[in-house]
Design an enzyme around this catalytic site. Structure first.
Site, PDB file in Angstrom:
ATOM      1  N   LYS A  56       0.824  -1.204   0.000  1.00 28.20           N
ATOM      2  CA  LYS A  56       0.000   0.000   0.000  1.00 28.20           C
ATOM      3  C   LYS A  56       0.865   1.263   0.000  1.00 28.20           C
ATOM      4  O   LYS A  56       0.560   2.241  -0.704  1.00 28.20           O
ATOM      5  CB  LYS A  56      -0.936  -0.009   1.216  1.00 28.20           C
ATOM      6  N   GLN A 100      -5.146  -1.561   9.873  1.00 31.56           N
ATOM      7  CA  GLN A 100      -4.725  -2.849   9.318  1.00 31.56           C
ATOM      8  C   GLN A 100      -5.191  -3.973  10.237  1.00 31.56           C
ATOM      9  O   GLN A 100      -4.866  -4.002  11.428  1.00 31.56           O
ATOM     10  CB  GLN A 100      -3.206  -2.888   9.160  1.00 31.56           C
ATOM     11  N   ASP A 125     -11.536   2.153   3.830  1.00 34.99           N
ATOM     12  CA  ASP A 125     -11.748   0.707   3.775  1.00 34.99           C
ATOM     13  C   ASP A 125     -13.235   0.362   3.748  1.00 34.99           C
ATOM     14  O   ASP A 125     -13.606  -0.774   3.464  1.00 34.99           O
ATOM     15  CB  ASP A 125     -11.106   0.035   4.992  1.00 34.99           C
TER      16      ASP A 125
END
Length: 935
Positions: A56, A100, A125
């Site tokens: 990422k 994460q 997300d």
């Protein structure tokens, strides 16, 4: 039937990244200095998480997104993670923010609570309940979609097949893929069926699908013969199966039997290389989309502030009535509006807060705004409205012209508040609110200064007492005691040894002579300049006798109390640029001389560290607001005669960063331009390194009439008729003072805007005459102001003039080089600023010049302590007197603050109470708890 066309996620994601890269370039061209920001919060150190995060970060760097990886240890608690999330939520530079998963912590953490703590507008997300709810309702333009389903839709679009009207089957119902994929297809007008491992007719349902998305997590679960001919197949699965031909002994497969499925489908994604690369690309796309939404809503560097609408009344009510009629915004809202993060703000109730100095580090690369100082002509004893003008100007710039603007003002002493002056929060419709909070304890800074100052005073007398009553060895044993058989110097004692030239660290190694030098400060009582302080006007403490108790064994001496704001500690606070600098300045403060003529400092007394501890919170500026909702820093309040009379350097520096390059910081210098402004330039700006852009010089018809020969103006006594009736001759003659103060400001190379503060007794002709004289004297502009009665609206002309002046050429310069001899620096100020012919040093002043030069203090700036009621030393001399000789009675040193202050004439550092103090009018409502009365 021909084999299926391969939907390569690698190719499509590359196309997406190229498109995003171009969009970022366009953003930065349109908004220089702006970049989309992505934050990735990780807990622990899992290898798989590190791999995904690196992918990422790499993608973000290629596109031009500013990515920040925040890594918390696996010992992090849920509270630690939530605190970090709150900070990132508040950071305007972060547009996309992901946590994460999984959270690799030794402590129990509720994952759903964590994902829901992320601000929905930054949840790229798409995992928060709010974004999931919006997606389920079909609000696709107002939510973020989880990256895998979003990537799947992008691959489906690449086929050119219309989704609307098609039958779609989703296998899997997870919150991350299956459920949001169902909603996404549904709101793209497909007819959607969700299946899962318990669906009994799975093969039959798959056979109906025009579009099949599989996210079951089971290797090759969907067989090729199940698939409808010509279907689009999107395989989200990543599974490992044994394969002896591979070096690793296994290979990666999807949830679909790829070999047989590609013979029936029209389009199919491979595994790997299909959906996987799209997930990271979609995270980047959502981050760029979030940045675009931010730009649509906010202009970078431009605050979004809720301003308060004033309800003006005629006649104008009392200041306290106006203040109480206003409902201030919660101070945490003000902090958020101006770009402060929650962890940078310490709340003191609902209407005031302290701001952490860490803001300066965070904004160190942010350009400063325009720096404006408000000063005035030589005033009457009533004051001419500098504070009111300061507040009016920021209200005009902020609430009316929509500029980022900060006011930075001094904190008032309670002495004048309860004595003769009343409050200092401004007046009329230009106030800092709540005024009772502003004028009373605020956040306790002045009380801390009182405690710190008096600790030094106590240390001086205690040290003299102990030195007079003990032998060298007894003193040494107490100063460096044996603890568990071990003697050790403290850090501050090591510094004293080094000052004495003793380079030893073992207490047992000192000779008798070295012990004597170490333990004996040998203070000469007649040289003590450090006094006790109290933040109350009390004339009977101007001279006292201390040490009269029998326990002091006859060691009495004459001393005095000063008012707290005259303490050197206050001046240090105002000039320090951080905790470390403040502590060093404390250590340098000279409290007396030894009998050998050596300066004795707070460091010598061993009190520096304790002072820093007492003052550690005072160094943080206090945040408040004006009546119209613009931000204000209230910080430090040094005297304007024996000190420099300006608010803190730190408040100005933080404010200049917060407003940004197009914003304004307006600060006020105490007394007239010959005192407060001169010290602002020669002392404050010299130490801060800041360069002002504009001087606002406040003038009134009333003061100019006084300078033109009008009768004396006395507080508490009605004005004579000369001040309430038109008299152009008096005004014109009094403009000599205005012209001199304009000349004083221009001497420093800064454009001057004259603010003519209008009173209801002023006539149009008088006001116009002042404007005319100001322009003729070289002012950049001169405008009439009615802000006291109209708030920011009444200062609009002033605000526009300041805006124009801030764009004019400025050639700021200091009046003198500090390396000049003390006498030469004093003479330059007297002649250039006051208009004196020369100076005369009385014997005591001559002795101090020799002493301070010998002690190494000759290169400090000069802080003149003289009357504010005249350009000369004589308060009865009005206008712009010339040809006089300025008498210097004495010179004293504030070495820690960093200046010498010559005393011109006599003055008291402890005011007294008048016959009818202001406290007669102050009261508390016992039911509501509200403060009533005059401030």
């Amino acid at each position: 039937m021909a084999p299926a066309e391969i939907l390569s996620g690698k190719i499509v994601s590359g196309q997406v990244r190229d498109r995003l890269r171009q969009q970022v370039v366009e953003m930065t061209e349109k908004f220089p200095g702006f970049r989309p920001g992505l934050a990735i919060l990780q807990v622990g150190n899992r290898d798989d998480s590190n791999l995904y995060i690196n992918m990422k970060l790499k993608a973000a760097a290629e596109i031009g997104i500013s990515a920040n990886h925040i890594k918390l240890p696996n010992t992090a608690t849920e509270a630690d993670v939530l605190k970090c999330i709150a900070s990132l939520n508040a950071d305007p530079a972060v547009h996309g923010f992901i946590v994460q998963l999984p959270l690799d912590s030794d402590k129990p953490i509720n994952t759903e609570k964590i994902t829901n703590a992320v601000a929905p507008e930054k949840d790229v997300d798409g995992l928060s309940s709010i974004n999931a709810g919006k997606l389920s309702r079909g609000d696709l333009g107002d939510c973020f979609i989880p990256c895998t389903p979003k990537g799947c839709m992008e691959l489906i679009r690449q086929t050119g097949v219309q989704v609307a009207g098609k039958r779609a089957v989703v296998i899997g119902r997870s919150k991350i893929v299956g459920a949001p994929m169902h909603d996404l297809l549904l709101w793209n007008n497909a007819t959607v069926t969700t299946c899962h491992s318990k669906t009994s007719t799975l093969a039959e349902e798959v056979g109906k699908a025009d579009i099949l998305v599989v996210a079951a997590g089971r290797a090759e679960m969907v067989k090729g013969e199940w698939i409808k001919p010509g279907a689009i197949v999107i395989d989200c699965g990543i599974n490992h199966v044994p394969d002896s031909t591979k070096a690793s002994g296994k290979r990666v497969v999807g949830d679909v039997a790829y070999s047989s499925a590609k013979e029936k489908a029209s389009f199919i994604t491979p595994v790997p290389g299909g959906v996987g690369p799209m997930t990271v690309a979609m995270l980047m796309q959502s981050t760029v989309e979030s940045a675009q939404r931010f730009l649509e809503k906010f202009q970078p560097g431009k605050w979004t502030i809720q301003y308060n609408q004033l309800t003006l009344k005629v006649p104008v009510p009392s200041d306290i009535e106006i203040s109480k009629s206003c409902m201030p915004k919660p101070i945490d809202q003000v902090a958020k509006e101006i770009g402060l993060f929650p962890d940078e703000v310490e709340l003191y109730g609902q209407t005031k807060a302290k701001v952490q100095l860490s803001v300066l580090k965070r904004l160190q690369n942010q350009p400063d705004g325009k720096y404006v100082v408000v000063t005035g002509i030589t005033p009457t004893p009533l004051g001419e409205g500098k504070s009111t003008t300061t507040v009016g100007l920021v209200q005009a710039l902020g609430a009316h012209l929509r500029q980022n603007v900060f006011a930075c003002v001094r904190q008032p002493s309670q002495g004048p508040t309860f004595g003769i002056k009343g409050g200092a929060a401004g007046g009329g419709y230009c106030q800092v609110v709540p005024m009772e909070e502003f004028n009373l304890h605020l956040t306790g800074d002045i009380h801390a200064i009182t405690a710190a100052n008096n600790l030094v005073a106590a240390a001086i007398d205690a040290r003299m007492f102990h030195e007079l009553t003990q032998s060298d060895q007894a003193l040494y044993n107490r100063l460096v005691p044996s603890v568990n058989g071990v003697r050790k110097f403290s850090d501050i004692q090591i510094r004293r040894l080094q000052k004495l030239g003793i380079n030893k660290t073992d207490p047992m190694a000192l000779t008798k002579e070295e012990v004597n030098a170490f333990v004996r400060l040998d203070i000469d009582p007649g040289t003590i300049t450090w006094q006790r302080v109290l933040d109350t006007n009390d004339r009977f403490l101007r001279k006292i006798t201390i040490g009269q108790s029998v326990t002091e064994k006859g060691f009495a001496r004459t001393a005095q109390f000063d008012i707290t704001v005259s303490s050197e500690i206050m001046a240090v606070l105002a000039l320090a640029d951080g905790l470390d600098d403040m502590k060093k300045r404390f250590g340098r403060m000279v409290v007396a001389s030894s009998k050998k003529g050596q300066p004795v400092t707070a460091d010598d007394l061993g009190v520096t560290g304790a002072l820093a501890v007492l003052m550690k919170d005072t160094v943080k500026p206090n945040l408040m607001q004006t009546l119209e909702g613009t931000p204000v820093f209230v910080h430090a309040g040094p005297f304007a005669n024996i000190a420099h009379g300006n608010s803190s350097v730190l408040a100005d520096k933080i404010a200049l960063k917060l407003v940004g390059k197009d914003g304004f910081v307006v600060t006020e210098a105490g007394f007239g331009a010959d005192i407060g402004m001169e010290k602002f330039f020669n002392i404050k700006c010299r130490y801060s390194g800041l360069r002002p852009h504009v001087v606002v010089l406040v003038a009134t018809v009333r003061a100019l009439k006084m300078h033109g020969g009008g009768p004396a103006v006395t507080a508490g006594v009605p004005l004579p008729k000369e001040y309430t009736e038109e008299n152009l001759q008096l005004v014109a003659k009094g403009c000599s003072n205005l012209k001199k103060q304009i000349q004083n400001a221009r001497m420093f190379g800064v454009p001057v805007v004259v603010a003519v503060n209008a009173f209801k007794t002023d006539t149009k002709a008088e006001l116009a005459l002042v404007v005319q004289h100001a322009k003729e004297a070289g002012a950049f502009d001169a405008v009439e102001c009615t802000h006291w009665a109209e708030g920011g609206k009444g200062a609009l002309a002033l605000a526009r003039a300041v805006q124009r002046a801030s764009q004019a050429p400025s050639n700021f310069k200091l009046l003198y080089n500090v390396e000049l001899p003390i006498v030469d620096k004093i003479r330059l100020i007297a002649q250039q600023v006051y208009g004196a012919r020369d100076i005369e040093l009385l014997p005591e002043a001559q002795e101090k010049v020799a002493l301070y030069t010998k002690q190494g203090f000759g290169n400090l700036p000069i802080c003149m302590a003289k009357t504010h009621l005249s350009l000369s030393h004589d308060p009865e001399q009005k206008g712009a007197p010339t040809g006089f000789v300025l008498p210097i009675r004495d010179i004293r040193a504030s070495v820690g603050a960093g200046f010498l202050y010559p005393l011109v004439g006599t003055m008291s550092t402890m005011p007294g109470l008048p016959t009818r103090p202001c406290f007669y009018d102050i009261d508390l409502d016992p039911v509501s708890g509200e403060v009533n009365g005059l401030f």
